[in-house]
Design a protein around this motif. Sequence first.
Motif, PDB file in Angstrom:
ATOM      1  N   GLY A   1       0.743  -1.251   0.000  1.00 42.31           N
ATOM      2  CA  GLY A   1       0.000   0.000   0.000  1.00 42.31           C
ATOM      3  C   GLY A   1       0.771   1.298   0.000  1.00 42.31           C
ATOM      4  N   GLU A   2       2.090   1.272  -0.204  1.00 40.65           N
ATOM      5  CA  GLU A   2       2.839   2.537  -0.145  1.00 40.65           C
ATOM      6  C   GLU A   2       2.453   3.474  -1.276  1.00 40.65           C
ATOM      7  OE1 GLU A   2       5.960   5.478  -0.933  1.00 40.65           O
ATOM      8  OE2 GLU A   2       5.272   3.872  -2.271  1.00 40.65           O
ATOM      9  N   GLU A   3       2.166   2.924  -2.448  1.00 40.46           N
ATOM     10  CA  GLU A   3       1.866   3.769  -3.593  1.00 40.46           C
ATOM     11  C   GLU A   3       0.485   4.415  -3.516  1.00 40.46           C
ATOM     12  OE1 GLU A   3       3.949   4.743  -5.575  1.00 40.46           O
ATOM     13  OE2 GLU A   3       5.499   3.246  -5.915  1.00 40.46           O
ATOM     14  N   GLU A   4      -0.306   4.040  -2.518  1.00 42.06           N
ATOM     15  CA  GLU A   4      -1.612   4.649  -2.335  1.00 42.06           C
ATOM     16  C   GLU A   4      -1.620   5.499  -1.069  1.00 42.06           C
ATOM     17  OE1 GLU A   4      -4.218   4.806  -4.276  1.00 42.06           O
ATOM     18  OE2 GLU A   4      -3.364   3.582  -5.877  1.00 42.06           O
ATOM     19  N   ASN A   5      -1.970   4.902   0.062  1.00 46.14           N
ATOM     20  CA  ASN A   5      -2.117   5.688   1.295  1.00 46.14           C
ATOM     21  C   ASN A   5      -1.206   5.235   2.427  1.00 46.14           C
ATOM     22  OD1 ASN A   5      -3.312   3.289   1.938  1.00 46.14           O
ATOM     23  ND2 ASN A   5      -5.377   4.096   2.172  1.00 46.14           N
ATOM     24  N   GLY A   6      -0.270   4.327   2.131  1.00 43.58           N
ATOM     25  CA  GLY A   6       0.644   3.883   3.172  1.00 43.58           C
ATOM     26  C   GLY A   6      -0.006   3.052   4.257  1.00 43.58           C
ATOM     27  N   ASP A   7      -1.097   2.355   3.938  1.00 41.91           N
ATOM     28  CA  ASP A   7      -1.826   1.630   4.985  1.00 41.91           C
ATOM     29  C   ASP A   7      -1.028   0.458   5.541  1.00 41.91           C
ATOM     30  OD1 ASP A   7      -2.089   0.176   2.623  1.00 41.91           O
ATOM     31  OD2 ASP A   7      -4.258  -0.108   2.785  1.00 41.91           O
ATOM     32  N   GLY A   8      -0.094  -0.105   4.757  1.00 46.96           N
ATOM     33  CA  GLY A   8       0.732  -1.193   5.290  1.00 46.96           C
ATOM     34  C   GLY A   8       1.645  -0.716   6.396  1.00 46.96           C
ATOM     35  N   SER A   9       2.369   0.354   6.161  1.00 48.90           N
ATOM     36  CA  SER A   9       3.255   0.900   7.198  1.00 48.90           C
ATOM     37  C   SER A   9       2.458   1.416   8.380  1.00 48.90           C
ATOM     38  CB  SER A   9       4.121   2.023   6.613  1.00 48.90           C
ATOM     39  OG  SER A   9       5.087   1.496   5.732  1.00 48.90           O
ATOM     40  N   ALA A  10       1.294   2.012   8.116  1.00 53.24           N
ATOM     41  CA  ALA A  10       0.459   2.501   9.215  1.00 53.24           C
ATOM     42  C   ALA A  10       0.032   1.351  10.126  1.00 53.24           C
ATOM     43  CB  ALA A  10      -0.759   3.228   8.657  1.00 53.24           C
ATOM     44  N   ALA A  11      -0.295   0.192   9.538  1.00 49.50           N
ATOM     45  CA  ALA A  11      -0.681  -0.970  10.339  1.00 49.50           C
ATOM     46  C   ALA A  11       0.492  -1.447  11.198  1.00 49.50           C
ATOM     47  CB  ALA A  11      -1.173  -2.096   9.432  1.00 49.50           C
ATOM     48  N   PHE A  12       1.695  -1.479  10.626  1.00 52.33           N
ATOM     49  CA  PHE A  12       2.878  -1.876  11.397  1.00 52.33           C
ATOM     50  C   PHE A  12       3.110  -0.922  12.560  1.00 52.33           C
ATOM     51  CE2 PHE A  12       7.457  -1.120  12.051  1.00 52.33           C
ATOM     52  CZ  PHE A  12       7.841  -2.364  12.514  1.00 52.33           C
TER      53      PHE A  12
ATOM     54  N   ARG B   1      13.416  13.525  -2.359  1.00 48.93           N
ATOM     55  CA  ARG B   1      12.564  14.568  -2.911  1.00 48.93           C
ATOM     56  C   ARG B   1      11.115  14.139  -3.108  1.00 48.93           C
ATOM     57  NH1 ARG B   1      14.239  18.409  -8.031  1.00 48.93           N
ATOM     58  NH2 ARG B   1      12.181  18.520  -8.993  1.00 48.93           N
ATOM     59  N   SER B   2      10.837  12.870  -3.047  1.00 44.29           N
ATOM     60  CA  SER B   2       9.481  12.385  -3.282  1.00 44.29           C
ATOM     61  C   SER B   2       8.755  12.181  -1.956  1.00 44.29           C
ATOM     62  CB  SER B   2       9.538  11.086  -4.077  1.00 44.29           C
ATOM     63  OG  SER B   2       8.237  10.622  -4.364  1.00 44.29           O
ATOM     64  N   HIS B   3       7.578  11.575  -2.049  1.00 45.01           N
ATOM     65  CA  HIS B   3       6.830  11.159  -0.859  1.00 45.01           C
ATOM     66  C   HIS B   3       7.074   9.673  -0.648  1.00 45.01           C
ATOM     67  CE1 HIS B   3       3.759  10.872   2.152  1.00 45.01           C
ATOM     68  NE2 HIS B   3       3.061   9.997   1.439  1.00 45.01           N
ATOM     69  N   SER B   4       7.132   9.243   0.600  1.00 45.64           N
ATOM     70  CA  SER B   4       7.318   7.829   0.892  1.00 45.64           C
ATOM     71  C   SER B   4       6.767   7.533   2.274  1.00 45.64           C
ATOM     72  CB  SER B   4       8.809   7.448   0.834  1.00 45.64           C
ATOM     73  OG  SER B   4       9.464   7.805   2.036  1.00 45.64           O
ATOM     74  N   ASP B   5       6.832   6.259   2.663  1.00 47.76           N
ATOM     75  CA  ASP B   5       6.430   5.888   4.015  1.00 47.76           C
ATOM     76  C   ASP B   5       7.367   6.458   5.068  1.00 47.76           C
ATOM     77  OD1 ASP B   5       4.205   4.542   3.173  1.00 47.76           O
ATOM     78  OD2 ASP B   5       5.063   2.534   3.350  1.00 47.76           O
ATOM     79  N   GLY B   6       8.516   7.014   4.634  1.00 52.78           N
ATOM     80  CA  GLY B   6       9.421   7.631   5.592  1.00 52.78           C
ATOM     81  C   GLY B   6       8.752   8.716   6.402  1.00 52.78           C
ATOM     82  N   ASN B   7       7.846   9.486   5.782  1.00 54.21           N
ATOM     83  CA  ASN B   7       7.132  10.523   6.515  1.00 54.21           C
ATOM     84  C   ASN B   7       6.265   9.929   7.626  1.00 54.21           C
ATOM     85  OD1 ASN B   7       7.143  11.421   3.359  1.00 54.21           O
ATOM     86  ND2 ASN B   7       7.625  13.147   4.682  1.00 54.21           N
TER      87      ASN B   7
END
Length: 376
Positions: free
Chosen positions: A142-153, A323-329
């Motif tokens: 889900g990173e390319e959409e709303n980051g729901d995978g990282s959010a769940a972790f 420079r892009s958006h990622s789950d890092g934020n």
Amino acid sequence: MNARLDEVWQAIDPTRLRRTLLQMLDIYSPSGKEEDIQLYLEEVLSRAGFRVERQEVERERYNLRVTMGSGAPALYLVGHVDTVPAWDLEEFGAREEENLIRGLGSADMKGGCAAMVEAWLAISDALGPEERPSLGLLLVVGEEENGDGSAAFLQQCHPPWVVIGEPTGLAPCFAHYGYLEAGFVTRGLRRHSSLPELGHNAVESMLRLLLHLGKAPLFDRERGEIVYSIRELSSSRAGFVVPDRCEAWIDLHLPPGMDPAALQGAIRGIAAEAERFIPGLDMEVSFDFASPGYDLGDDSRPARLVEEIYTRLGRTPRLSAFRSHSDGNLFHGAGTRPIILGPGSLESAHTADEQVPFHEVAEAARIYAALALGMG
């Protein structure tokens, strides 16, 4: 670390790494349809003797998490297995051309994921269970959409550090741009297309509005700090009529120190000024997503470790801001310190000619392994 690192680097298997990457590229895994690639990676890790945890995000969508060593890992290697949709469903898979490997997700970021899996396997091959570092591997959806995978972790775990394998050309990024998604709607008056003077064209209003925004110093591409891109533009589709609605979405990437809330206020002010120049402008501005950037600085144990590793590899670390958006934020917002570092480049990501140099993937595996030993 040096003696063990030599053993681990010798255990990195380029043939196995190439096979893993090619097989990952041949599995279509756009956001929302990641199960097939997770099943493949789960098998690879399970076959190596590890217990792989499925972390459910939603039905038939789950992260994979695996750990080694003792205690809670101080470092996780994090990669997302999803991609943007394919440009051509007949040609999304792997294609090799000398040192280049092409295919959907090769740079963003199956190359980074394959390198992380190879680093993990090399550590487990070279070191006994009691010698292995305290390390986690997280493969998210889900990173390319709303980051729901990282959010769940992050609902369950907050490691001190993560390395995320987004494409940076192996430049270590201890800083990260922020992100803001801006939406604009203009409204008009629908009339028959042969009588435009009786209506009000919402598309014309939108085009004038976007030109007005582009002239503002804030959006000066040569002298400004903001990176912006008009991502979508659409109007009402009702046949042979003057359109009465137009919608546009703009992606904005902000330097690490810029406050997204302050930028929202500035954009609203610039848009409001457009009413003086665009007759009959009926406009709405919204901001669906905002995430601040961050700067971890270069005075930390991982930063010094990166310098040591790169020196050993004969490289000069070019510290940069991603420079892009990622789950890092997301990770940074939850209190984890993310380093963005991976093979490939943003220039080819999300394009029909996406590619990654294989030598960068192999080098990334060595860097990940060294970071794991130095921080774990």
